[in-house]
Design a protein around this motif. Structure first.
Motif, mmCIF file in Angstrom:
data_model
loop_
_atom_site.group_PDB
_atom_site.id
_atom_site.type_symbol
_atom_site.label_atom_id
_atom_site.label_comp_id
_atom_site.label_asym_id
_atom_site.label_seq_id
_atom_site.Cartn_x
_atom_site.Cartn_y
_atom_site.Cartn_z
ATOM 1 N N GLN A 14 6.076 3.242 -0.760
ATOM 2 C CA GLN A 14 6.213 2.383 0.387
ATOM 3 C C GLN A 14 5.380 3.062 1.392
ATOM 4 O OE1 GLN A 14 7.606 -0.662 0.711
ATOM 5 N NE2 GLN A 14 8.085 -0.674 -1.402
ATOM 6 N N VAL A 15 5.603 4.484 1.527
ATOM 7 C CA VAL A 15 4.873 5.058 2.455
ATOM 8 C C VAL A 15 3.445 4.972 2.257
ATOM 9 C CG1 VAL A 15 4.452 7.337 3.502
ATOM 10 C CG2 VAL A 15 6.723 6.901 3.179
ATOM 11 N N LEU A 16 2.896 5.195 1.126
ATOM 12 C CA LEU A 16 1.496 5.043 0.843
ATOM 13 C C LEU A 16 0.827 3.754 1.164
ATOM 14 C CD1 LEU A 16 1.606 7.299 -2.531
ATOM 15 C CD2 LEU A 16 0.299 7.879 -0.456
ATOM 16 N N GLN A 17 1.586 2.772 0.581
ATOM 17 C CA GLN A 17 0.950 1.571 0.747
ATOM 18 C C GLN A 17 1.118 1.004 2.131
ATOM 19 O OE1 GLN A 17 3.441 -1.035 -1.853
ATOM 20 N NE2 GLN A 17 1.553 -0.988 -3.389
ATOM 21 N N ARG A 18 2.087 0.951 2.993
ATOM 22 C CA ARG A 18 2.025 0.651 4.220
ATOM 23 C C ARG A 18 1.522 1.499 5.276
ATOM 24 N NH1 ARG A 18 7.274 -2.884 5.116
ATOM 25 N NH2 ARG A 18 7.944 -3.191 2.971
ATOM 26 N N GLY A 19 1.350 2.824 4.828
ATOM 27 C CA GLY A 19 0.934 3.690 5.685
ATOM 28 C C GLY A 19 -0.760 3.704 5.649
ATOM 29 N N ILE A 20 -1.309 3.593 4.545
ATOM 30 C CA ILE A 20 -2.721 3.431 4.255
ATOM 31 C C ILE A 20 -3.251 2.163 4.855
ATOM 32 C CG2 ILE A 20 -4.539 3.056 2.546
ATOM 33 C CD1 ILE A 20 -2.638 5.221 0.757
ATOM 34 N N ALA A 21 -2.349 1.166 4.719
ATOM 35 C CA ALA A 21 -2.856 -0.110 5.150
ATOM 36 C C ALA A 21 -2.739 0.051 6.916
ATOM 37 C CB ALA A 21 -1.798 -1.350 5.061
ATOM 38 N N ALA A 22 -1.937 0.662 7.367
ATOM 39 C CA ALA A 22 -1.814 0.944 8.913
ATOM 40 C C ALA A 22 -3.014 1.412 9.282
ATOM 41 C CB ALA A 22 -0.693 1.675 9.265
ATOM 42 N N VAL A 23 -3.389 2.513 8.627
ATOM 43 C CA VAL A 23 -4.968 3.440 8.743
ATOM 44 C C VAL A 23 -5.922 2.344 8.785
ATOM 45 C CG1 VAL A 23 -6.331 5.166 8.472
ATOM 46 C CG2 VAL A 23 -3.770 5.704 8.245
ATOM 47 N N VAL A 74 -15.584 -9.825 9.239
ATOM 48 C CA VAL A 74 -15.395 -8.710 8.180
ATOM 49 C C VAL A 74 -14.277 -7.863 8.797
ATOM 50 C CG1 VAL A 74 -16.048 -6.413 7.129
ATOM 51 C CG2 VAL A 74 -17.503 -8.636 6.937
ATOM 52 N N ALA A 75 -14.449 -7.560 9.988
ATOM 53 C CA ALA A 75 -13.450 -6.517 10.777
ATOM 54 C C ALA A 75 -11.941 -7.254 10.931
ATOM 55 C CB ALA A 75 -14.041 -5.994 11.792
ATOM 56 N N GLY A 76 -12.270 -8.322 11.545
ATOM 57 C CA GLY A 76 -11.000 -9.488 11.542
ATOM 58 C C GLY A 76 -10.167 -9.670 10.407
ATOM 59 N N THR A 77 -10.869 -9.940 9.467
ATOM 60 C CA THR A 77 -10.266 -10.219 8.113
ATOM 61 C C THR A 77 -9.629 -8.916 7.835
ATOM 62 O OG1 THR A 77 -12.088 -11.729 7.340
ATOM 63 C CG2 THR A 77 -10.593 -11.030 5.714
ATOM 64 N N GLY A 78 -10.196 -7.744 7.828
ATOM 65 C CA GLY A 78 -9.462 -6.705 7.500
ATOM 66 C C GLY A 78 -8.383 -6.300 8.299
ATOM 67 N N VAL A 79 -8.261 -6.651 9.533
ATOM 68 C CA VAL A 79 -7.249 -6.356 10.568
ATOM 69 C C VAL A 79 -6.051 -7.246 9.902
ATOM 70 C CG1 VAL A 79 -6.223 -7.046 12.714
ATOM 71 C CG2 VAL A 79 -8.387 -5.677 12.714
ATOM 72 N N VAL A 80 -6.461 -8.539 9.592
ATOM 73 C CA VAL A 80 -5.073 -9.432 9.296
ATOM 74 C C VAL A 80 -4.609 -8.859 8.046
ATOM 75 C CG1 VAL A 80 -4.772 -11.910 8.612
ATOM 76 C CG2 VAL A 80 -6.176 -11.449 10.609
ATOM 77 N N MET A 81 -5.511 -8.908 7.018
ATOM 78 C CA MET A 81 -5.015 -8.186 5.587
ATOM 79 C C MET A 81 -4.155 -6.978 5.983
ATOM 80 S SD MET A 81 -7.957 -9.273 2.898
ATOM 81 C CE MET A 81 -6.765 -9.066 1.599
ATOM 82 N N SER A 82 -4.685 -5.978 6.471
ATOM 83 C CA SER A 82 -3.954 -4.893 6.835
ATOM 84 C C SER A 82 -2.444 -4.857 7.317
ATOM 85 C CB SER A 82 -4.808 -3.798 7.534
ATOM 86 O OG SER A 82 -6.245 -3.270 7.154
ATOM 87 N N ALA A 83 -2.560 -5.900 8.439
ATOM 88 C CA ALA A 83 -1.296 -6.167 9.049
ATOM 89 C C ALA A 83 -0.183 -6.638 7.867
ATOM 90 C CB ALA A 83 -1.392 -6.783 10.139
ATOM 91 N N LEU A 84 -0.671 -7.619 6.989
ATOM 92 C CA LEU A 84 0.278 -8.297 6.057
ATOM 93 C C LEU A 84 0.859 -7.210 5.395
ATOM 94 C CD1 LEU A 84 -1.802 -11.413 5.102
ATOM 95 C CD2 LEU A 84 0.320 -11.266 6.559
ATOM 96 N N LEU A 85 -0.127 -6.225 4.884
ATOM 97 C CA LEU A 85 0.289 -5.023 3.870
ATOM 98 C C LEU A 85 1.069 -4.330 4.689
ATOM 99 C CD1 LEU A 85 -3.190 -4.436 2.214
ATOM 100 C CD2 LEU A 85 -1.079 -5.085 1.013
ATOM 101 N N VAL A 86 0.966 -3.869 5.717
ATOM 102 C CA VAL A 86 2.054 -2.985 6.707
ATOM 103 C C VAL A 86 3.212 -3.645 6.581
ATOM 104 C CG1 VAL A 86 2.559 -2.086 9.076
ATOM 105 C CG2 VAL A 86 0.263 -1.880 7.881
#
Length: 472
Positions: A14-23, A74-86
């Motif tokens: 959980q820490v790895l997945q959500r933390g890496i997504a937050a970064v 590209v960056a906006g898609t990355g922000v949205v996908m990262s937020a979903l994973l967080v």
């Protein structure tokens, strides 16, 4: 397949997945805010010009053309996908959902890094890419964390820490005689609010800090591979030493990501032994065969690619922050192989009459001696970092002279990268760059003047530049 499952490491996943997504979220947000002004169509190092000169090394979606609109997509898609994973939403589905999501983040961010040139030439870029690739194979909440992937995360932490320790011991005598922190807090790229106080700690304590750093980077990483609870204790030492670095400086997301990665060696049992939490391990479903095969194939690939960074760890001329393949996997890491003894800063000034000069203020790098250093990490101020390298003598004409010309034009996108524009959006007549020697004020100087820094002019880096005259 009991050997494949690591059922006692749910917290680690959980820490790895959500933390890496937050970064990743921070990294993509940084690209949205800074990339167009630094590397966009009208940036300091325009990507379109790069693509005209040569084909970028490695994969990038911009190979077939760059526009600022595409970068924002590209960056906006990355922000949205990262937020979903967080938030943990893809992890609720079958294992292929977070797999696809993290691989997408890896591809999207690699597209940016591979055209980012000197503004993306930092070791934590490749660290994030490698961590994101590994996170793709951690599975979803429905299956147990795969043990081979956790071992590869531990191997990544080992390379990161042991590589940094070796580069220090090989690189500079101040690491070997334990005097590195006599200088480091004052001369590091971007001090934070506590750096002044860390610098003024007693010198014997500085030596203890350096000795502790060597223990944490050269000895402790081996214990990450030991059975529990030794692995968790070793991870705790890594985490504590990284928190010390977070408290004393701004190193983008390097320390934050290292802390997250170290959790790969922390077992659920170790956490339950010190915190009043119950059993949080869910009921797992059997791993699909396709998932097992894919994890083992990816693990075999990374083991194969690890030959080069392993060889580098014991090489006489150890490379620091090097990628051995175009996919930024199985990289070599390390930082501060040498310590700067004195601090120099480039101060950029403008004038409307050639007599009176006013200083531009940067967000993170030292400028006004009265201004307390700020905390920005894990956010990365790319221009400020390159200004530090410029003051050390790193070649910067390719981007620094264009920066000065953008200031002469009062370019709005460029001015947004700065903290203070003394001309309130109006173009100055002239700009120049002056080199100053900076040092932290003493306790007595701080009480008397209120200044965090004492600076002395050392010479002119770039003489006054004016706007080109337009034909009438």
């Amino acid at each position: 397949m009991e050997w494949f499952s690591a059922e006692g490491f749910e917290l680690a996943r959980q820490v790895l997945q959500r933390g890496i997504a937050a970064v990743f979220l921070i990294a993509f947000a940084s690209a949205l805010a800074q990339f167009p002004a630094l590397l966009g169509e009208h940036g300091l190092l325009p990507v379109p010009q790069l693509l005209e000169r040569r084909t970028p090394r490695g994969f990038t979606l911009f190979r077939w053309g760059y526009t600022d609109g595409r970068l924002r997509a590209v960056a906006g898609t990355g922000v949205v996908m990262s937020a979903l994973l967080v938030a943990g939403l893809p992890q609720l589905g079958p294992p292929w959902v977070p797999l696809v999501a993290f691989l997408a983040l890896w591809f999207l961010y690699m597209s940016i890094v591979n055209v980012g040139q000197t503004f993306y030439g930092f070791g934590w870029e490749t660290l994030l890419l490698e961590a994101g690739f590994l996170a793709a194979f951690l599975g979803s909440d429905r299956v147990a964390p795969p043990a081979p992937v956790l071992w590869l995360f531990i191997w990544l932490v080992f390379r990161l820490e042991f590589g940094a320790g070796m580069i220090k011991m090989r690189g500079d005598t101040v690491w070997r005689d334990l005097t590195a922190l006599y200088y480091h807090h004052e001369t590091q790229p971007m001090p934070n609010p506590a750096s002044w106080f860390f610098h003024h700690l007693p010198k014997p304590l500085h030596k203890v800090e350096v000795a502790g750093n060597h223990f944490a980077q050269l000895v402790v990483p081996f214990f990450l591979f030991f059975p529990q609870p030794v692995g968790s204790i070793a991870a705790a030492v890594v985490i504590i030493t990284q928190l010390w670095l977070v408290a004393s400086g701004n190193f983008a997301w390097l320390n934050t990501l290292t802390i997250l990665l170290a959790f790969s060696a922390v077992s659920d049992g170790a956490v339950q032994a010190i915190l009043p939490v119950g059993d949080f391990t869910p009921r797992y479903q059997p791993e699909p065969m396709w998932f097992i095969v894919l994890v083992l194939a990816a693990s075999a690939l990374l083991v194969y690619l690890s030959y080069w960074p392993l060889k580098n760890l014991f090489a006489k001329r150890q490379l620091m922050n090097a990628s051995f393949n175009s996919w930024h996997l199985a990289n070599a890491y390390g930082a501060f192989g040498s310590i700067t003894r004195q601090r120099y800063e480039v101060v950029v000034e403008g004038s409307t009459d050639g007599v009176h000069w006013q200083e531009y203020g940067f967000k993170g790098k030292p400028g006004d001696p009265q201004r307390m250093p700020r905390q920005f990490a894990p956010y990365h101020l790319r221009l400020d970092w390159l200004m530090w390298f410029l003051a050390l003598g790193s070649p910067g004409n390719s981007w620094f002279i264009p920066l000065l010309r953008r200031l002469l034009e009062a370019d709005r996108a460029t001015l947004k990268l700065l903290r203070h524009d003394p001309f309130n959006g109006e173009p100055p007549l002239l700009v120049r760059a002056t080199l100053y020697h900076y040092r932290f004020s003493s306790w007595a100087e701080k009480r008397r003047t209120g200044q965090w820094w004492i600076r002395t002019e050392s010479g002119q880096l770039v003489p006054p530049l004016s706007r080109p005259r337009t034909a009438e």
